[in-house]
Design an enzyme around this catalytic site. Sequence first.
Site, PDB file in Angstrom:
ATOM      1  N   GLU A 133      -9.134   4.021  -2.376  1.00  0.00           N
ATOM      2  CA  GLU A 133      -7.885   3.883  -3.121  1.00  0.00           C
ATOM      3  C   GLU A 133      -8.141   3.217  -4.467  1.00  0.00           C
ATOM      4  O   GLU A 133      -9.165   2.566  -4.672  1.00  0.00           O
ATOM      5  CB  GLU A 133      -6.880   3.018  -2.336  1.00  0.00           C
ATOM      6  N   LYS A 161      -4.432  -2.227  10.044  1.00  0.00           N
ATOM      7  CA  LYS A 161      -4.698  -2.349   8.613  1.00  0.00           C
ATOM      8  C   LYS A 161      -4.948  -3.783   8.167  1.00  0.00           C
ATOM      9  O   LYS A 161      -5.559  -4.006   7.112  1.00  0.00           O
ATOM     10  CB  LYS A 161      -3.485  -1.828   7.821  1.00  0.00           C
ATOM     11  N   GLN A 221      -3.918   2.241  15.096  1.00  0.00           N
ATOM     12  CA  GLN A 221      -2.812   2.749  14.284  1.00  0.00           C
ATOM     13  C   GLN A 221      -1.961   3.754  15.055  1.00  0.00           C
ATOM     14  O   GLN A 221      -0.733   3.699  15.029  1.00  0.00           O
ATOM     15  CB  GLN A 221      -3.379   3.389  13.011  1.00  0.00           C
ATOM     16  N   ASP A 272      -9.064   0.334   1.973  1.00  0.00           N
ATOM     17  CA  ASP A 272      -8.089  -0.074   2.991  1.00  0.00           C
ATOM     18  C   ASP A 272      -8.669   0.272   4.364  1.00  0.00           C
ATOM     19  O   ASP A 272      -8.379   1.320   4.936  1.00  0.00           O
ATOM     20  CB  ASP A 272      -6.773   0.668   2.732  1.00  0.00           C
ATOM     21  N   THR A 324      -8.980  -5.723   3.638  1.00  0.00           N
ATOM     22  CA  THR A 324      -8.823  -4.788   2.530  1.00  0.00           C
ATOM     23  C   THR A 324      -9.761  -5.284   1.436  1.00  0.00           C
ATOM     24  O   THR A 324      -9.644  -6.432   1.006  1.00  0.00           O
ATOM     25  CB  THR A 324      -7.365  -4.776   2.026  1.00  0.00           C
ATOM     26  N   ASP A 365       0.845  -1.191   0.000  1.00  0.00           N
ATOM     27  CA  ASP A 365       0.000   0.000   0.000  1.00  0.00           C
ATOM     28  C   ASP A 365       0.882   1.243   0.000  1.00  0.00           C
ATOM     29  O   ASP A 365       1.758   1.380   0.859  1.00  0.00           O
ATOM     30  CB  ASP A 365      -0.914  -0.025   1.232  1.00  0.00           C
ATOM     31  N   GLU A 388     -10.647   3.799   3.585  1.00  0.00           N
ATOM     32  CA  GLU A 388      -9.760   4.624   2.756  1.00  0.00           C
ATOM     33  C   GLU A 388     -10.057   4.309   1.298  1.00  0.00           C
ATOM     34  O   GLU A 388      -9.966   3.152   0.877  1.00  0.00           O
ATOM     35  CB  GLU A 388      -8.278   4.338   3.060  1.00  0.00           C
ATOM     36  N   GLU A 422      -9.924  12.342   7.728  1.00  0.00           N
ATOM     37  CA  GLU A 422      -9.856  13.692   7.157  1.00  0.00           C
ATOM     38  C   GLU A 422     -11.183  14.428   7.254  1.00  0.00           C
ATOM     39  O   GLU A 422     -11.234  15.600   7.626  1.00  0.00           O
ATOM     40  CB  GLU A 422      -9.450  13.630   5.681  1.00  0.00           C
ATOM     41  N   HIS A 461      -4.356  13.858   0.709  1.00  0.00           N
ATOM     42  CA  HIS A 461      -4.512  13.022   1.907  1.00  0.00           C
ATOM     43  C   HIS A 461      -3.273  13.139   2.794  1.00  0.00           C
ATOM     44  O   HIS A 461      -3.379  13.392   3.996  1.00  0.00           O
ATOM     45  CB  HIS A 461      -4.734  11.564   1.504  1.00  0.00           C
ATOM     46  N   ARG A 464      -8.102   3.608  13.415  1.00  0.00           N
ATOM     47  CA  ARG A 464      -7.221   4.750  13.695  1.00  0.00           C
ATOM     48  C   ARG A 464      -6.663   4.757  15.109  1.00  0.00           C
ATOM     49  O   ARG A 464      -5.539   5.223  15.328  1.00  0.00           O
ATOM     50  CB  ARG A 464      -7.988   6.053  13.456  1.00  0.00           C
TER      51      ARG A 464
HETATM   52 CA    CA Z   1      -4.020   3.062   2.766  1.00  0.00          CA
HETATM   53 MG    MG Z   2      -6.378  -2.706   4.914  1.00  0.00          MG
END
Ligand code: CA
Ligand code: MG
Lengths: 430, 430
Positions: free
Chosen positions: A211, A263, A250, A243, A267, A134, A209, A375, A141, A247
């Site tokens: 992507e 993560k 993380q 993804d 996915t 990734d 997320e 965000e 971002h 948070r």
């Molecule tokens: Ca990502």
């Molecule tokens: Mg993921």
Amino acid sequence: MVTTWVPNVSPTSDFSLANLPFGIITTPSDPLPHAAVAIGTWVLDLKALSAAPLFAAVFPSLPPQIFSHPTLNRFAALGRPTHRAVRATLQSLLSNAADADPRLRDDAALRAAALLPRASATSHLPMAVGDYTDFYAGYHHAFAVGALFRGPGAELQPNYARLPVGYHGRASSVVVSGTLIRRPVGQFVLPDDPAGAPVVGPSRRVDFEVELGCFMARGNEMGVGVPVEEAEDFVFGYVLLNDWSARDVQAWEYVPLGPFNSKNFGTTVSPWVVLADALEPFRVKGVENPAGEVLEYLRGREDAVFDIGLEVDLTTPEGDTMTISKTTSKHLMWSFPQMIAHHTLGGCPLRTGDLLGSGTISGPGGPEERGCLLEMTQGGKKEILLYGMDARTYLKDGDTITIRGACGEPGARVGFGECRGRIYSAEQRK
Amino acid sequence: MVTTWVPNVSPTSDFSLANLPFGIITTPSDPLPHAAVAIGTWVLDLKALSAAPLFAAVFPSLPPQIFSHPTLNRFAALGRPTHRAVRATLQSLLSNAADADPRLRDDAALRAAALLPRASATSHLPMAVGDYTDFYAGYHHAFAVGALFRGPGAELQPNYARLPVGYHGRASSVVVSGTLIRRPVGQFVLPDDPAGAPVVGPSRRVDFEVELGCFMARGNEMGVGVPVEEAEDFVFGYVLLNDWSARDVQAWEYVPLGPFNSKNFGTTVSPWVVLADALEPFRVKGVENPAGEVLEYLRGREDAVFDIGLEVDLTTPEGDTMTISKTTSKHLMWSFPQMIAHHTLGGCPLRTGDLLGSGTISGPGGPEERGCLLEMTQGGKKEILLYGMDARTYLKDGDTITIRGACGEPGARVGFGECRGRIYSAEQRK
Ligand SMILES: [Ca+2]
Ligand SMILES: [Mg+2]
Ligand SMILES: [Ca+2]
Ligand SMILES: [Mg+2]
Ligand code: NI
């Protein structure tokens, strides 16, 4: 505009004749996963097609079983010139142009066997993913997250404009659209705990997320890098990718080795692989690099990202759906060819089926063009409003996130379909 | 001590009757990769054995082709009780005890077909690795690296004692002992460049890392974690692991998503998988956790690490070999069961063949017990001396690193053989 004889293909369909994305399906009559292309609300079952004499007539050099495997890896490994030729042949078979190949159109029995309602097919993960990487190529971002955590003037790390920052992800938890995602239990520090002792429990900050994902067609020998100008030849095609990210986990775990359990719980990718060739008309220049010229091994052609419109829907447990974000993939600052050149610079071998994520794609404006809740809510500080006085900072149990993406004019749209996943409670089993 | 009838098994051999590690070989008479066990300077070719009637007689419930596959994954997936039973049966067939099974010992034709000089066999990567995760569980390594980068008082990050820190590594570049490793080209900042503009070139700080590797026997369902007290049932066995690292690349790239190209150019593992059961007698308690009691999901039995003596040899391009480090794997602060429980806490699925690295294993003392050059040379500031006035901070082209590891008394040693790799120049092709 060349159109198809396939019935009822709406001009707004993601799966026009100009697209023909590849996927893996099972059907009521064939429960072994095998290959198909999508067109309108239909699929052309390529395994069923390969049982007919027409197959060897139009694809004399394809291995006869190539579309009978449970993933697209073997087809991908044949290389871009083959993908291009196969797609062109399928376009001719499905076209109603005067000079098109009429042999499928005019064969009622074969049509009945191979052209099936998409709703009758179940989609599966299209590729066997050896490794998943990734990246972090979405400029706005990276800037916004940096502003949130480090404040003005220090938004971007010094390396950000110099190399496509990325990390190795978890291949085992890459799943196809529709797969339920359990809210992860994790270790994190409560924001109001002054002592900062970690606790264990269901993550309170589950995010998505938006992507783009890129599947590799072929690999490089270990020790031998891929030059940026050759990198596009290594690409099979693209999907939408979510993804999922925890948070709170993380923030606590990521120093110094990067995101891990935040993560690796899931996915999601969309099921239909849009071939690289189908996206050729939508090339644009990405975000200007604030560092100016990049190092030579990263200097490829300028129009190496795509302008794909992206939308995110949030559906509440009550079933209310609202589009919470709209953006475009032209907000990438690094292109996939640059990511591939950088990934292999030191000799790391990529293999057929490997998946590269672009990193979260956000626009530069307000919450309505951001690619993740982190965000949109400025780190959970400002709620986003949904219909009926409902609101979110992060995802609730039962929330569904659906990403859609497409480019092109009505009647010739090249779209991805849906990348969808619902979060279920950490307290329950599926 | 029970001994073997296999000729000339030295008391100092890593591959005693008490060990019987599994690997994948090719031989002059059978060039398709298949399974074997190592004993002394011999291999017992399990595919050759499975061609004899004796095989079905002693292993009535094993699939007949189980040892004919190119990796050990299918055997591993049968689970620990099966590995244990198969190893015990093989020990009996190879033993000269009075109550041992004499049918292989007394069958000259089968011995000739299945018992081959190890030097005549070529070893291959023993498992197909789906995902590779590298942890950071070596306490003295983490402490020393932290001291180097952050100074006294701030050696350990706040999360270090609370969870087994780890990152997703690159499965595609996991290679078997003996594979040449090209010095990676990478992007880094020269230490004497005040402007800090990155350059591209062959890494000047190529290092090794001494680790234990753990191969998974079976996996967990996505969304369902593995309790720490059950985690050992998921383990197939262990190997030595060298996590080659480019320190200059690492320093520049790793913020904020962790190491990437600094690690993904190669990871070497020893070819013979020492089954988890063979290491049972060598359980010890690991390093005391400075945070005291850990969170409940990490509380397993205390003697969950192994006391395996580890040695590192550096062989210069001129052929001079010197042992530059001796340490033991009891310097791990987190055990593999704890790593597995943490890895799956949020639902991440592990699969058969997945590889976990322990993180660099160092002793608490001087350079002569450190597991990487970064520590031995204090970040490249103090050379280590080799024979003949030669010296190193980091590895030179043509240097070979050989890791060895073993435990147990003479005649019943449980060892790993060699984990070896040579760095070749970035300027040349193999
Ligand atoms: Ca990502
Ligand atoms: Mg993921
Ligand atoms: Ca390591
Ligand atoms: Mg490595
Ligand atoms: Ni110690």
